[in-house]
Write a protein that holds these residues in place. Structure first.
Motif, PDB file in Angstrom:
ATOM      1  N   GLY A  18       0.461  -1.296  -0.154  1.00 51.03           N
ATOM      2  CA  GLY A  18      -0.590  -0.390   0.243  1.00 51.03           C
ATOM      3  C   GLY A  18       1.042   0.827  -0.443  1.00 51.03           C
ATOM      4  O   GLY A  18       0.717   2.417  -0.241  1.00 51.03           O
ATOM      5  N   LEU A  19       1.994   0.900   0.162  1.00 50.51           N
ATOM      6  CA  LEU A  19       2.791   2.004   1.034  1.00 50.51           C
ATOM      7  C   LEU A  19       3.410   2.974  -0.676  1.00 50.51           C
ATOM      8  O   LEU A  19       3.924   3.733  -0.620  1.00 50.51           O
ATOM      9  N   ASN A  20       4.064   1.602  -1.240  1.00 51.46           N
ATOM     10  CA  ASN A  20       4.162   1.817  -2.668  1.00 51.46           C
ATOM     11  C   ASN A  20       3.655   2.589  -3.382  1.00 51.46           C
ATOM     12  O   ASN A  20       3.975   3.666  -4.055  1.00 51.46           O
ATOM     13  N   ARG A  21       1.945   2.497  -3.288  1.00 51.17           N
ATOM     14  CA  ARG A  21       1.378   3.144  -4.009  1.00 51.17           C
ATOM     15  C   ARG A  21       1.155   4.236  -4.370  1.00 51.17           C
ATOM     16  O   ARG A  21       0.260   5.231  -4.623  1.00 51.17           O
ATOM     17  N   VAL A  22       0.808   4.665  -2.431  1.00 52.30           N
ATOM     18  CA  VAL A  22       0.950   5.773  -1.813  1.00 52.30           C
ATOM     19  C   VAL A  22       1.935   6.486  -2.052  1.00 52.30           C
ATOM     20  O   VAL A  22       2.213   7.705  -2.699  1.00 52.30           O
ATOM     21  N   ARG A  23       2.619   5.723  -2.598  1.00 53.33           N
ATOM     22  CA  ARG A  23       4.249   6.971  -3.307  1.00 53.33           C
ATOM     23  C   ARG A  23       4.426   7.063  -4.142  1.00 53.33           C
ATOM     24  O   ARG A  23       4.503   8.612  -4.299  1.00 53.33           O
ATOM     25  N   ARG A  24       4.614   6.587  -4.661  1.00 52.18           N
ATOM     26  CA  ARG A  24       4.130   7.320  -6.423  1.00 52.18           C
ATOM     27  C   ARG A  24       2.887   7.945  -6.823  1.00 52.18           C
ATOM     28  O   ARG A  24       3.069   9.262  -7.436  1.00 52.18           O
ATOM     29  N   ALA A  25       1.448   8.064  -5.940  1.00 56.57           N
ATOM     30  CA  ALA A  25       0.468   8.657  -6.009  1.00 56.57           C
ATOM     31  C   ALA A  25       1.103   9.847  -5.443  1.00 56.57           C
ATOM     32  O   ALA A  25       0.254  11.365  -5.977  1.00 56.57           O
ATOM     33  N   LEU A  26       1.795  10.232  -4.686  1.00 56.11           N
ATOM     34  CA  LEU A  26       2.465  11.476  -3.741  1.00 56.11           C
ATOM     35  C   LEU A  26       3.562  12.230  -4.197  1.00 56.11           C
ATOM     36  O   LEU A  26       4.261  13.194  -3.339  1.00 56.11           O
ATOM     37  N   ARG A  27       4.072  11.368  -4.931  1.00 55.12           N
ATOM     38  CA  ARG A  27       5.302  11.304  -4.744  1.00 55.12           C
ATOM     39  C   ARG A  27       6.451  11.276  -3.979  1.00 55.12           C
ATOM     40  O   ARG A  27       7.241  12.838  -4.079  1.00 55.12           O
ATOM     41  N   TYR A  33      10.244   8.107   2.651  1.00 62.26           N
ATOM     42  CA  TYR A  33       9.570   7.027   2.339  1.00 62.26           C
ATOM     43  C   TYR A  33      10.454   6.031   3.081  1.00 62.26           C
ATOM     44  O   TYR A  33       9.233   4.848   3.760  1.00 62.26           O
TER      45      TYR A  33
END
Length: 53
Positions: A18-27, A33
């Protein structure tokens, strides 16, 4: 192996996904991270250690 530890490992993998997906969305950068991961590890260890009391 303790069933609580297995659950924590599963939750850690789910959190990482989930964090990987959020990291991509929030850049988020690598520092943001790493900060989130370190806080998550500390919280999980605190919860796991609390089960021994």
């Amino acid at each position: 192996m303790d069933s609580g530890l297995i659950l924590l490992i599963f939750l850690a993998i789910l959190f990482a996904w989930g964090l990987n997906r959020v990291r991509r969305a929030l850049r988020l950068g690598p520092v943001g991270y790493a900060g989130i991961v370190i806080v998550f590890i500390l919280v999980v260890l605190a919860l796991w250690a609390r089960t021994f009391r």
